[in-house]
Each structure stands twice: as C-alpha cells, then as structure tokens.
Design a protein around this motif. Sequence first.
Motif, PDB file in Angstrom:
ATOM      1  N   ARG A   1       2.290  10.338  -9.753  1.00  0.00           N
ATOM      2  CA  ARG A   1       1.685  10.538 -10.881  1.00  0.00           C
ATOM      3  C   ARG A   1       0.672  11.582 -10.890  1.00  0.00           C
ATOM      4  NH1 ARG A   1       0.391   6.440 -15.227  1.00  0.00           N
ATOM      5  NH2 ARG A   1      -1.051   7.406 -16.602  1.00  0.00           N
ATOM      6  N   LEU A   2      -0.032  11.744  -9.442  1.00  0.00           N
ATOM      7  CA  LEU A   2      -0.798  12.606  -9.250  1.00  0.00           C
ATOM      8  C   LEU A   2      -0.183  14.256  -9.436  1.00  0.00           C
ATOM      9  CD1 LEU A   2      -3.888  13.603  -8.559  1.00  0.00           C
ATOM     10  CD2 LEU A   2      -2.909  13.318  -6.069  1.00  0.00           C
ATOM     11  N   GLU A   3       0.982  14.322  -9.076  1.00  0.00           N
ATOM     12  CA  GLU A   3       1.633  15.680  -9.125  1.00  0.00           C
ATOM     13  C   GLU A   3       1.825  15.807 -10.635  1.00  0.00           C
ATOM     14  OE1 GLU A   3       5.778  17.720  -7.576  1.00  0.00           O
ATOM     15  OE2 GLU A   3       5.047  15.807  -7.028  1.00  0.00           O
ATOM     16  N   LYS A   4       2.298  14.942 -11.352  1.00  0.00           N
ATOM     17  CA  LYS A   4       2.677  15.195 -12.796  1.00  0.00           C
ATOM     18  C   LYS A   4       1.344  15.501 -13.656  1.00  0.00           C
ATOM     19  CE  LYS A   4       4.910  12.831 -16.604  1.00  0.00           C
ATOM     20  NZ  LYS A   4       5.656  11.341 -16.980  1.00  0.00           N
ATOM     21  N   SER A   5       0.251  14.707 -13.071  1.00  0.00           N
ATOM     22  CA  SER A   5      -1.173  14.984 -13.988  1.00  0.00           C
ATOM     23  C   SER A   5      -1.549  16.254 -13.499  1.00  0.00           C
ATOM     24  CB  SER A   5      -1.982  13.683 -13.639  1.00  0.00           C
ATOM     25  OG  SER A   5      -1.351  12.595 -14.135  1.00  0.00           O
TER      26      SER A   5
ATOM     27  N   VAL B   1       0.853  -1.245  -0.097  1.00  0.00           N
ATOM     28  CA  VAL B   1      -0.088  -0.018  -0.064  1.00  0.00           C
ATOM     29  C   VAL B   1       0.913   1.268  -0.004  1.00  0.00           C
ATOM     30  CG1 VAL B   1      -1.443   1.176   1.562  1.00  0.00           C
ATOM     31  CG2 VAL B   1      -1.930  -0.910   0.921  1.00  0.00           C
ATOM     32  N   LEU B   2       1.840   1.147   0.731  1.00  0.00           N
ATOM     33  CA  LEU B   2       2.857   2.436   0.887  1.00  0.00           C
ATOM     34  C   LEU B   2       3.557   2.667  -0.333  1.00  0.00           C
ATOM     35  CD1 LEU B   2       4.299   2.104   4.441  1.00  0.00           C
ATOM     36  CD2 LEU B   2       2.727   3.589   3.775  1.00  0.00           C
ATOM     37  N   SER B   3       3.856   1.535  -1.197  1.00  0.00           N
ATOM     38  CA  SER B   3       4.614   1.710  -2.292  1.00  0.00           C
ATOM     39  C   SER B   3       3.484   2.219  -3.335  1.00  0.00           C
ATOM     40  CB  SER B   3       5.010   0.223  -2.621  1.00  0.00           C
ATOM     41  OG  SER B   3       5.812   0.408  -4.109  1.00  0.00           O
ATOM     42  N   ASP B   4       2.332   1.852  -3.408  1.00  0.00           N
ATOM     43  CA  ASP B   4       1.616   2.297  -4.270  1.00  0.00           C
ATOM     44  C   ASP B   4       1.158   3.860  -4.024  1.00  0.00           C
ATOM     45  OD1 ASP B   4       1.106   0.224  -5.809  1.00  0.00           O
ATOM     46  OD2 ASP B   4      -0.672  -0.629  -5.078  1.00  0.00           O
ATOM     47  N   LEU B   5       0.899   4.049  -2.786  1.00  0.00           N
ATOM     48  CA  LEU B   5       0.652   5.507  -2.205  1.00  0.00           C
ATOM     49  C   LEU B   5       1.640   6.565  -2.873  1.00  0.00           C
ATOM     50  CD1 LEU B   5      -1.015   7.618  -0.872  1.00  0.00           C
ATOM     51  CD2 LEU B   5       0.434   7.047   1.139  1.00  0.00           C
ATOM     52  N   GLU B   6       2.962   5.958  -2.763  1.00  0.00           N
ATOM     53  CA  GLU B   6       4.037   6.898  -3.275  1.00  0.00           C
ATOM     54  C   GLU B   6       4.177   7.013  -5.008  1.00  0.00           C
ATOM     55  OE1 GLU B   6       8.990   7.075  -3.546  1.00  0.00           O
ATOM     56  OE2 GLU B   6       8.047   5.455  -2.308  1.00  0.00           O
ATOM     57  N   SER B   7       3.717   5.843  -5.671  1.00  0.00           N
ATOM     58  CA  SER B   7       3.470   5.867  -6.957  1.00  0.00           C
ATOM     59  C   SER B   7       2.338   6.752  -7.347  1.00  0.00           C
ATOM     60  CB  SER B   7       3.091   4.712  -7.475  1.00  0.00           C
ATOM     61  OG  SER B   7       4.218   3.631  -7.227  1.00  0.00           O
TER      62      SER B   7
ATOM     63  N   LEU C   1      -7.079  15.266 -18.961  1.00  0.00           N
ATOM     64  CA  LEU C   1      -6.326  14.459 -17.787  1.00  0.00           C
ATOM     65  C   LEU C   1      -7.424  14.784 -16.545  1.00  0.00           C
ATOM     66  CD1 LEU C   1      -2.467  15.285 -17.995  1.00  0.00           C
ATOM     67  CD2 LEU C   1      -3.746  13.246 -18.132  1.00  0.00           C
ATOM     68  N   MET C   2      -8.481  15.291 -16.612  1.00  0.00           N
ATOM     69  CA  MET C   2      -9.345  15.734 -15.566  1.00  0.00           C
ATOM     70  C   MET C   2      -9.864  14.213 -15.040  1.00  0.00           C
ATOM     71  SD  MET C   2     -12.707  17.809 -15.594  1.00  0.00           S
ATOM     72  CE  MET C   2     -13.869  16.754 -16.368  1.00  0.00           C
ATOM     73  N   GLN C   3     -10.179  13.407 -15.893  1.00  0.00           N
ATOM     74  CA  GLN C   3     -10.566  12.044 -15.274  1.00  0.00           C
ATOM     75  C   GLN C   3      -9.523  11.561 -14.441  1.00  0.00           C
ATOM     76  OE1 GLN C   3     -11.967   9.208 -18.219  1.00  0.00           O
ATOM     77  NE2 GLN C   3     -12.676   7.906 -16.574  1.00  0.00           N
ATOM     78  N   GLU C   4      -8.367  11.368 -14.897  1.00  0.00           N
ATOM     79  CA  GLU C   4      -7.345  10.937 -14.565  1.00  0.00           C
ATOM     80  C   GLU C   4      -6.962  11.429 -13.233  1.00  0.00           C
ATOM     81  OE1 GLU C   4      -2.525  10.419 -15.364  1.00  0.00           O
ATOM     82  OE2 GLU C   4      -3.725   9.667 -16.636  1.00  0.00           O
TER      83      GLU C   4
ATOM     84  N   LEU D   1      -7.983   7.100  -5.291  1.00  0.00           N
ATOM     85  CA  LEU D   1      -7.368   6.197  -5.097  1.00  0.00           C
ATOM     86  C   LEU D   1      -6.352   6.404  -3.775  1.00  0.00           C
ATOM     87  CD1 LEU D   1      -6.185   4.646  -8.432  1.00  0.00           C
ATOM     88  CD2 LEU D   1      -7.943   3.978  -7.155  1.00  0.00           C
ATOM     89  N   LYS D   2      -5.790   7.741  -3.890  1.00  0.00           N
ATOM     90  CA  LYS D   2      -4.889   8.151  -2.846  1.00  0.00           C
ATOM     91  C   LYS D   2      -5.698   8.073  -1.459  1.00  0.00           C
ATOM     92  CE  LYS D   2      -2.294  12.418  -1.259  1.00  0.00           C
ATOM     93  NZ  LYS D   2      -2.216  13.628  -1.487  1.00  0.00           N
ATOM     94  N   THR D   3      -6.852   8.508  -1.472  1.00  0.00           N
ATOM     95  CA  THR D   3      -7.856   8.437  -0.043  1.00  0.00           C
ATOM     96  C   THR D   3      -7.861   6.983   0.222  1.00  0.00           C
ATOM     97  OG1 THR D   3      -8.900  10.375  -0.740  1.00  0.00           O
ATOM     98  CG2 THR D   3      -9.986   8.799   0.836  1.00  0.00           C
ATOM     99  N   ILE D   4      -8.025   5.975  -0.618  1.00  0.00           N
ATOM    100  CA  ILE D   4      -8.237   4.741  -0.296  1.00  0.00           C
ATOM    101  C   ILE D   4      -6.769   4.309   0.230  1.00  0.00           C
ATOM    102  CG2 ILE D   4      -8.215   2.205  -1.479  1.00  0.00           C
ATOM    103  CD1 ILE D   4     -11.039   3.379  -1.342  1.00  0.00           C
ATOM    104  N   LEU D   5      -5.751   4.601  -0.194  1.00  0.00           N
ATOM    105  CA  LEU D   5      -4.479   4.121   0.307  1.00  0.00           C
ATOM    106  C   LEU D   5      -4.183   4.604   1.525  1.00  0.00           C
ATOM    107  CD1 LEU D   5      -2.735   4.216  -3.277  1.00  0.00           C
ATOM    108  CD2 LEU D   5      -3.032   2.173  -2.091  1.00  0.00           C
ATOM    109  N   GLU D   6      -4.315   5.997   1.724  1.00  0.00           N
ATOM    110  CA  GLU D   6      -3.907   6.627   2.984  1.00  0.00           C
ATOM    111  C   GLU D   6      -4.919   5.800   4.109  1.00  0.00           C
ATOM    112  OE1 GLU D   6      -3.017  11.144   1.629  1.00  0.00           O
ATOM    113  OE2 GLU D   6      -5.052  10.768   2.131  1.00  0.00           O
TER     114      GLU D   6
END
Length: 364
Positions: free
Chosen positions: A141-145, A131-137, A156-159, A166-171
């Motif tokens: 990606r969120l910052e770039k998008s 989960v922590l590895s995915d949160l970092e990923s 990129l609005m949908q992304e 997904l960030k909320t789920i992982l947090e």
Amino acid sequence: MKVGIVGLPNVGKSTLFNAITKKNIPSENYPFCTIEPNVAIVGVPDSRLDVLGEMYKTKKITPAILEVVDIAGLVKGASKGEGLGNKFLSHIREVDAIIHVVRCFENAKIIHVEGSIDPIRDVEEINLELVLSDLESVNKRLEKSQKAYRNGDKKLMQEVDLLNKLKTILEQEKPVRSYPANADEQELIRSFFLITSKPVIYCANISEVGTTNNMEAENVAKLKGLAEKESAEVIVVSAKMEEELCLLDEDEKQLFKEELGINSFGLDKLVVAGYKALGLISYLTAGEQECRAWTIVNGTKAPQAAGKIHTDFEKGFIKAEVVSYDDLVALGNYNLAREKGLVRIEGKDYVVKDGDVVYFRFNV
C-alpha cells in the motif's frame, strides 16, 4: 460483527467453536482438519434478560448476537503461504476481533505441531506470522500511495506518513494495535484491514476446570504474563469440557456449576469478552411480547440506537424514555420507577449506556 478463532493446529479451536455454537463440526487429531472457515451466529449471555422476562412475563427473550468464525490452524511460514497460510490469513482479515486459542494442556494422544507444549512460543509464532503478513500489506500500500502522492495527489500525504510509522512498528515485530493512533489515524488504519490492528483475547485451553494441575497452571500464568504486557485479556477454558456440557440441559449444567463452585463457565466469559473487545454494549427493551438486547457501539446516540430497531425510529425520533436496569429491578415495576422520577426523558444528544432500558417515541 465477527470474532475469529485462531491458533496453531490441534490447540482446540474447532472444539471451542463446537462448544460456543453447539455445532458438531470435525475436530480431528491432525493439522488442517478445518479448511474453509466455519461460521455461526451465537447469542451473547445476558442474565438481565431473564430477570426482565420474569418481571414482564414476556413471551420471547432475544439476546444480542455475535458472529463467530472458526479459522483453520496457522503454522510457521503462514505469511509465505505455508499450510495454505495465505488463504487462512485472508479469512482473519475479515473479522473484527480475534480469539487466540493457546494450548496449555498436555495430552500425548493429541499431536502438537512443534512437538511440545510452550504457550509463549506458540503465541509468538502466530503473532510473528500476522505481523509479517501485515508488513507485506503495508509495503504494497505504501508503494502505491507514494507513487500517487508523487504524481500530485497531495491528499495522500497523511496516509503515506501513517504507513511509514506502521511499517516501523511492524519491522520491530510489534502489532499495529501497539501504535498510539489518534482518532483520524484510527479511521485510516481501519481502512487498511490489517490483522494486528484488531483487538485480541487469549483463550488458555486447559484439560479440565476444577482440578489442580501444576504444569497447566504454570502455562496459564505464563500466558497471563504475556497478555498483561499487551493489555490483553486471558480467559481460561476447558474446550473439551465445554463441548460436553453443551449436551446437558440447564438443570444439569447448574448442578455441574455448583459441584465445581463456579458462577459461570469460561465459554460465557469468552463470548462476553469478545463482545466487549469490539467496543459493543447492549441496551434493552422490555414488554409482554419480547425482552431484547440490542447491539450498539459504545458512544452511540439515542436516534442511531433507535435505528437498530427500525430505520423509521431513527428518521422520526422524538425522544427516549430511559431507566437504568438496576433502578428498574430494584423497584420491580416500570410505573413505580416513573413515579419515583427514575425514568428520564432524553433527546437526540443522549449517549445510550449499557443496560439502559429504553422506550423510543417517534413519528414518521
């Protein structure tokens, strides 16, 4: 398609890999015996092929195949690079489904990295690192998008919206697969290559099948309770016993099954479960030259299924002659099945089903 075997060090991953693939790789009693992943192609057990082989007096039987990857043991802090964690996590991203081996057996001679046997703790430890590895990923990606979206890329609005969800789920320390994604979101999630989006099968590794051990039974029950909350499957296996069984011939294996009073070994169940977890099914072709299982994704239409045999079959697809395996075996003869009206003529929109015995007609 690939299935990756993961877990803590010294839980039986490499032993299980040896049993699945009949390869003799090291499985020593110390962490990180496996550094680079071991990879093998294995046949998916399918008794239907043996029956068809007898019916057609075939010269060759070819099962469906699955690629199995033995990934080194993860430890606490893997998402931050502990125990070569970043390297091992990158290997997991490349697989399509995960077999998570969980130690349920006691053995003072085999070191446990945490010093005791606790399947729930072990699963939660691995899952947290994933989960922590995915949160970092997701954050990267969120910052770039978000930057590209602010600069005018409105596509990129949908992304961005999905990444925030997904960030909320992982947090919340939950896996991505727990998010109820729609079809469009599922396609986007696949493009993110997130580890916790992959289906998981838990493998409860016990000391020996057919014996009563209250402690092991309790550990397996705990693991099943955890898996039930995730809607995941648990397969109980004795990796050591399965590895030893690989040295026996088929007659000796059958005697062993009868002594234990079981229909199939856990290993066969595990490979089949991995195949199903990927959403795969098999259709069959049968004849004197070969009886074969062909791997397709569930929901594949006839022309695309034909393309698995040869691209010309898809390009020049005319029709498919289809009979269900059960109907064919019940009558014992393809011509008789045709006379009884059980051989159907299907066109381009037909969705091939698991166990269909198919003869494709094409023209190029």
